[in-house]
Each structure stands twice: as structure tokens, then as C-alpha cells.
Design a protein around this motif. Structure first.
Motif, PDB file in Angstrom:
ATOM      1  N   ASN A   1     -60.537  96.066  18.910  1.00  0.00           N
ATOM      2  CA  ASN A   1     -59.846  96.970  19.837  1.00  0.00           C
ATOM      3  C   ASN A   1     -59.936  96.488  21.278  1.00  0.00           C
ATOM      4  OD1 ASN A   1     -58.899  99.802  18.587  1.00  0.00           O
ATOM      5  ND2 ASN A   1     -60.624  99.008  17.406  1.00  0.00           N
ATOM      6  N   PHE A   2     -61.078  95.909  21.632  1.00  0.00           N
ATOM      7  CA  PHE A   2     -61.248  95.373  22.989  1.00  0.00           C
ATOM      8  C   PHE A   2     -60.301  94.190  23.219  1.00  0.00           C
ATOM      9  CE2 PHE A   2     -63.462  92.864  26.279  1.00  0.00           C
ATOM     10  CZ  PHE A   2     -63.588  93.848  27.256  1.00  0.00           C
ATOM     11  N   SER A   3     -60.150  93.336  22.209  1.00  0.00           N
ATOM     12  CA  SER A   3     -59.232  92.198  22.311  1.00  0.00           C
ATOM     13  C   SER A   3     -57.788  92.666  22.453  1.00  0.00           C
ATOM     14  CB  SER A   3     -59.370  91.293  21.085  1.00  0.00           C
ATOM     15  OG  SER A   3     -60.638  90.685  21.051  1.00  0.00           O
ATOM     16  N   PHE A   4     -57.441  93.730  21.729  1.00  0.00           N
ATOM     17  CA  PHE A   4     -56.093  94.310  21.856  1.00  0.00           C
ATOM     18  C   PHE A   4     -55.859  94.808  23.279  1.00  0.00           C
ATOM     19  CE2 PHE A   4     -53.613  98.266  21.928  1.00  0.00           C
ATOM     20  CZ  PHE A   4     -52.366  97.773  21.551  1.00  0.00           C
ATOM     21  N   LEU A   5     -56.857  95.471  23.855  1.00  0.00           N
ATOM     22  CA  LEU A   5     -56.748  95.960  25.231  1.00  0.00           C
ATOM     23  C   LEU A   5     -56.607  94.811  26.223  1.00  0.00           C
ATOM     24  CD1 LEU A   5     -59.367  98.860  25.333  1.00  0.00           C
ATOM     25  CD2 LEU A   5     -56.908  99.072  25.668  1.00  0.00           C
ATOM     26  N   GLU A   6     -57.331  93.726  25.986  1.00  0.00           N
ATOM     27  CA  GLU A   6     -57.257  92.563  26.876  1.00  0.00           C
ATOM     28  C   GLU A   6     -55.857  91.944  26.863  1.00  0.00           C
ATOM     29  OE1 GLU A   6     -59.501  92.521  28.992  1.00  0.00           O
ATOM     30  OE2 GLU A   6     -61.095  91.126  28.475  1.00  0.00           O
ATOM     31  N   ILE A   7     -55.277  91.797  25.666  1.00  0.00           N
ATOM     32  CA  ILE A   7     -53.918  91.257  25.548  1.00  0.00           C
ATOM     33  C   ILE A   7     -52.929  92.186  26.251  1.00  0.00           C
ATOM     34  CG2 ILE A   7     -52.029  90.741  23.947  1.00  0.00           C
ATOM     35  CD1 ILE A   7     -54.135  89.840  21.918  1.00  0.00           C
ATOM     36  N   SER A   8     -53.067  93.469  26.018  1.00  0.00           N
ATOM     37  CA  SER A   8     -52.147  94.456  26.595  1.00  0.00           C
ATOM     38  C   SER A   8     -52.259  94.479  28.119  1.00  0.00           C
ATOM     39  CB  SER A   8     -52.450  95.848  26.034  1.00  0.00           C
ATOM     40  OG  SER A   8     -52.362  95.854  24.633  1.00  0.00           O
ATOM     41  N   PHE A   9     -53.504  94.440  28.618  1.00  0.00           N
ATOM     42  CA  PHE A   9     -53.738  94.520  30.056  1.00  0.00           C
ATOM     43  C   PHE A   9     -53.160  93.313  30.789  1.00  0.00           C
ATOM     44  CE2 PHE A   9     -56.907  93.883  33.635  1.00  0.00           C
ATOM     45  CZ  PHE A   9     -56.307  94.817  34.469  1.00  0.00           C
ATOM     46  N   THR A  10     -53.456  92.110  30.297  1.00  0.00           N
ATOM     47  CA  THR A  10     -52.952  90.911  30.965  1.00  0.00           C
ATOM     48  C   THR A  10     -51.437  90.779  30.802  1.00  0.00           C
ATOM     49  OG1 THR A  10     -53.369  88.538  31.285  1.00  0.00           O
ATOM     50  CG2 THR A  10     -53.294  89.307  29.017  1.00  0.00           C
ATOM     51  N   SER A  11     -50.893  91.270  29.674  1.00  0.00           N
ATOM     52  CA  SER A  11     -49.446  91.201  29.443  1.00  0.00           C
ATOM     53  C   SER A  11     -48.677  92.182  30.318  1.00  0.00           C
ATOM     54  CB  SER A  11     -49.126  91.477  27.972  1.00  0.00           C
ATOM     55  OG  SER A  11     -49.669  90.468  27.147  1.00  0.00           O
ATOM     56  N   ALA A  12     -49.343  93.228  30.776  1.00  0.00           N
ATOM     57  CA  ALA A  12     -48.693  94.198  31.656  1.00  0.00           C
ATOM     58  C   ALA A  12     -48.532  93.662  33.074  1.00  0.00           C
ATOM     59  CB  ALA A  12     -49.499  95.496  31.679  1.00  0.00           C
ATOM     60  N   CYS A  13     -49.305  92.625  33.420  1.00  0.00           N
ATOM     61  CA  CYS A  13     -49.298  92.115  34.798  1.00  0.00           C
ATOM     62  C   CYS A  13     -48.740  90.697  34.933  1.00  0.00           C
ATOM     63  CB  CYS A  13     -50.722  92.125  35.362  1.00  0.00           C
ATOM     64  SG  CYS A  13     -51.576  93.680  35.264  1.00  0.00           S
ATOM     65  N   ILE A  14     -49.285  89.773  34.154  1.00  0.00           N
ATOM     66  CA  ILE A  14     -49.040  88.347  34.386  1.00  0.00           C
ATOM     67  C   ILE A  14     -47.617  87.882  34.080  1.00  0.00           C
ATOM     68  CG2 ILE A  14     -49.828  86.007  33.837  1.00  0.00           C
ATOM     69  CD1 ILE A  14     -51.754  87.682  35.574  1.00  0.00           C
ATOM     70  N   PRO A  15     -47.001  88.213  32.926  1.00  0.00           N
ATOM     71  CA  PRO A  15     -45.642  87.717  32.640  1.00  0.00           C
ATOM     72  C   PRO A  15     -44.631  88.068  33.729  1.00  0.00           C
ATOM     73  CG  PRO A  15     -46.592  88.629  30.663  1.00  0.00           C
ATOM     74  CD  PRO A  15     -47.530  88.970  31.776  1.00  0.00           C
TER      75      PRO A  15
END
Length: 312
Positions: free
Chosen positions: A63-77
Motif C-alpha cells: 500500500n505504501f508503494s502504491f501511495l508513492e507511485i500515486s504521489f509522484t505521478s500527481a506531480c512529476i509528469p
């Protein structure tokens, strides 16, 4: 923010105006983003397919890994798109969505880290009862509580933020839609919402930090009581990765509020944002796997399985 605002889009200033620096930033962020997604996605896949990684610890890590992907994908792309095309404009609705999701994922991470520290407390302080306490139903409820608590904390400032009016400047001094620069360009009286954000931030920080500190006070006390050095080393190694991630997460959060001067406030916020949105999500998979023999073995087994399938 509200739909009948006179502004329909904002301009994100980014990190720098220097074209050469922008190229370097683009390459750096692209590499870190790809590594973040690949590393965290690998952990999610391993915890789903490997029978040895079906414990509570790996469920929380998944679940933490899912949050990390979601968090960085909300900003960086979105920022990478802005650098590559030169288009710094972002629509009002897109900005509101980015602001909402980045905060939801970030706050949920804090609660999940506190939950993971409780999991480590049960594993080390109550090892004989671990399998009966941390059953799948309990783990799912804990994760659900993390999300619900985040939404409850987000609701008051979000409901106030929907009423903000933007009628003059539309230039946001950041590379993402962040609450602080948005409040600075609003025509509304932002004093109350600023206090509300501070209260919610402090509440989240204190609640989760108390859980983490209390858990590790009991963990350290239990480890010190173990008879042999080998047992102490083994017990400490099971929570060392979590300690490193907690230190990075809380350290960066503290650093935002310990500013040398008001003049450098935005530059520091941008620097810490780069750390939290790109570097931390990239490092976390490596931190959790470098000393974890089970994850390494699961990864090796998965690679062997793919090789056998490709040969067949």
C-alpha cells in the motif's frame, strides 16, 4: 477556489528560467520518476504473486508503494510536460485536482507510516501473538482508517478553499499547484484558511509522530532486553528500513517549517518538494529491499519464472 472565478488557468513558474538547467532538471526528474514507478511497481507485483510475502508487513509495504507511485505521478509528469513543451499554463480544474490528490496521497503516507510502526511494535514486542493480531481483516481496516482519517482532515480546508476568489495574478511561484503560493495570489481573505491548514498539518504531524515514537520506544526497550547480540541485531534489522523512511519523511516535513528567512521560503519549499515528490519515492524501494532477503529471493524467483516462460 470556486467555479465562477474570473481566472480559468494558472501559470506555473517552475524551478528556473535557465534553458540548460531546465534540460538537466528534465533528465534528472525523468530518470527518478521512471525508477520510482519501476521500483514501487516491482514491490507491488512481488507482494501480490509471492506466497512468502503475504504477511501484514508486506501488505502495508504494498500500500505504501502504491501511495508513492500515486504521489509522484500527481506531480512529476505534469512538470515534465511543462519543461518539454514550454507550456506552463494549467487549467483551474487541473490545478485543483493536482492540489487535492497530492495532499491526499502525502497525508495518507504519514498515517500509513504510523500504522507500519505499530506493525513493527507487534512483531518485536508481541511476536507470539503477531499472527493472531495482524490478521488480513485488521490490516485492511487499518489501511481504510488511514484513508478515511486523511479525507476527514482534508475536508475543512478543502471546503474553505473552494470559496477562494482569484481575480488579479494567476502566476504560481512553484512547479506544482501548492496551497501556499495559491493563497498568496488569492483576492480573498485567506487568514482563516491559513490557520486551518496549519492546524490540520500540525494535527497530522503530531498524531502520526506520537504513534511512531511510542512504538519505537517500546521496540527499543524490548530489543535492549534481548539476551544475545545476534537477537538484538536481527530484531533491529526488521525495522531499520522503516526508521530510515520515517526519518526522510518527517525530516523533510520539519525542514519546510524551519526557514532561515522569509525571502528564501519559496526556494526552500521548491527544494523540499523535489525531495518529497521525486527522490524519496525513488529511494524507498531500494531502502526496503537492500537488506531484505525475502524480497530479494522473491525477485529472483520472479525473474527465473519469466526466463522459463520466455524459453517455453
Amino acid at each position: 477556489m470556486r467555479n465562477h472565478t474570473s481566472l480559468t488557468r494558472f501559470i506555473l513558474l517552475g524551478l528556473t528560467e535557465d534553458p540548460q538547467m531546465q534540460i538537466l532538471i528534465f533528465i534528472f526528474l525523468l530518470i527518478t520518476y521512471m525508477l520510482s514507478v519501476t521500483g514501487n511497481l516491482t514491490i507491488i507485483i512481488l507482494t501480490l504473486v509471492d506466497s512468502h510475502l503475504k504477511t501484514a508487513m508486506y501488505f502495508f509495504l504494498q500500500n505504501f508503494s502504491f501511495l508513492e507511485i500515486s504521489f509522484t505521478s500527481a506531480c512529476i509528469p505534469r512538470f515534465l510536460y511543462s519543461i518539454s513543451t514550454g507550456d506552463r499554463a494549467i487549467t483551474y480544474n487541473a490545478c485543483a485536482c493536482q492540489l487535492f490528490f497530492t495532499y491526499v496521497f502525502e497525508i495518507t503516507e504519514f498515517f500509513l507510516l504510523a500504522t507500519m510502526s505499530y506493525d513493527r511494535y507487534i512483531a518485536i514486542c508481541k511476536p507470539l501473538h503477531y499472527m493472531t493480531i495482524m490478521i488480513p481483516r485488521v490490516c485492511k481496516r487499518l489501511v481504510f482508517c488511514c484513508w478515511m482519517t486523511t479525507l476527514l482532515i482534508m475536508f475543512p480546508p478543502l471546503s474553505l478553499g473552494l470559496n477562494l476568489v482569484f481575480c488579479d495574478s494567476n502566476v504560481i511561484d512553484h512547479f506544482v499547484c501548492d496551497a501556499n503560493p495559491l493563497l498568496k495570489i488569492s483576492c480573498s481573505d485567506t487568514w482563516f484558511i491559513e490557520q486551518m491548514i496549519i492546524v490540520c498539518s500540525v494535527l497530522t504531524f503530531i498524531m502520526t509522530l506520537v504513534c511512531v515514537v511510542l512504538s519505537y520506544v517500546y521496540i527499543i526497550r524490548t530489543i535492549l532486553r534481548l539476551p544475545s547480540a545476534q537477537q538484538k541485531k536481527k530484531a533491529f534489522s526488521t525495522c531499520s528500513s522503516h526508521i530510515i523512511v520515517v526519518s526522510i519523511t518527517y525530516g523533510s516535513c520539519i525542514f519546510i517549517y524551519v526557514k532561515p528567512s522569509a525571502k528564501d521560503e519559496m526556494a526552500i519549499n521548491k527544494g523540499v518538494s523535489i525531495l518529497t515528490t521525486s527522490i524519496s519515492p525513488m529511494l524507498n524501494p531500494f531502502i526496503y529491499t537492500l537488506k531484505n532477503k525475502q524480497v530479494k529471493q522473491a525477485f529472483n524467483d520472479l525473474v527465473k519464472r519469466f526466463i522459463l516462460l520466455s524459453k517455453n
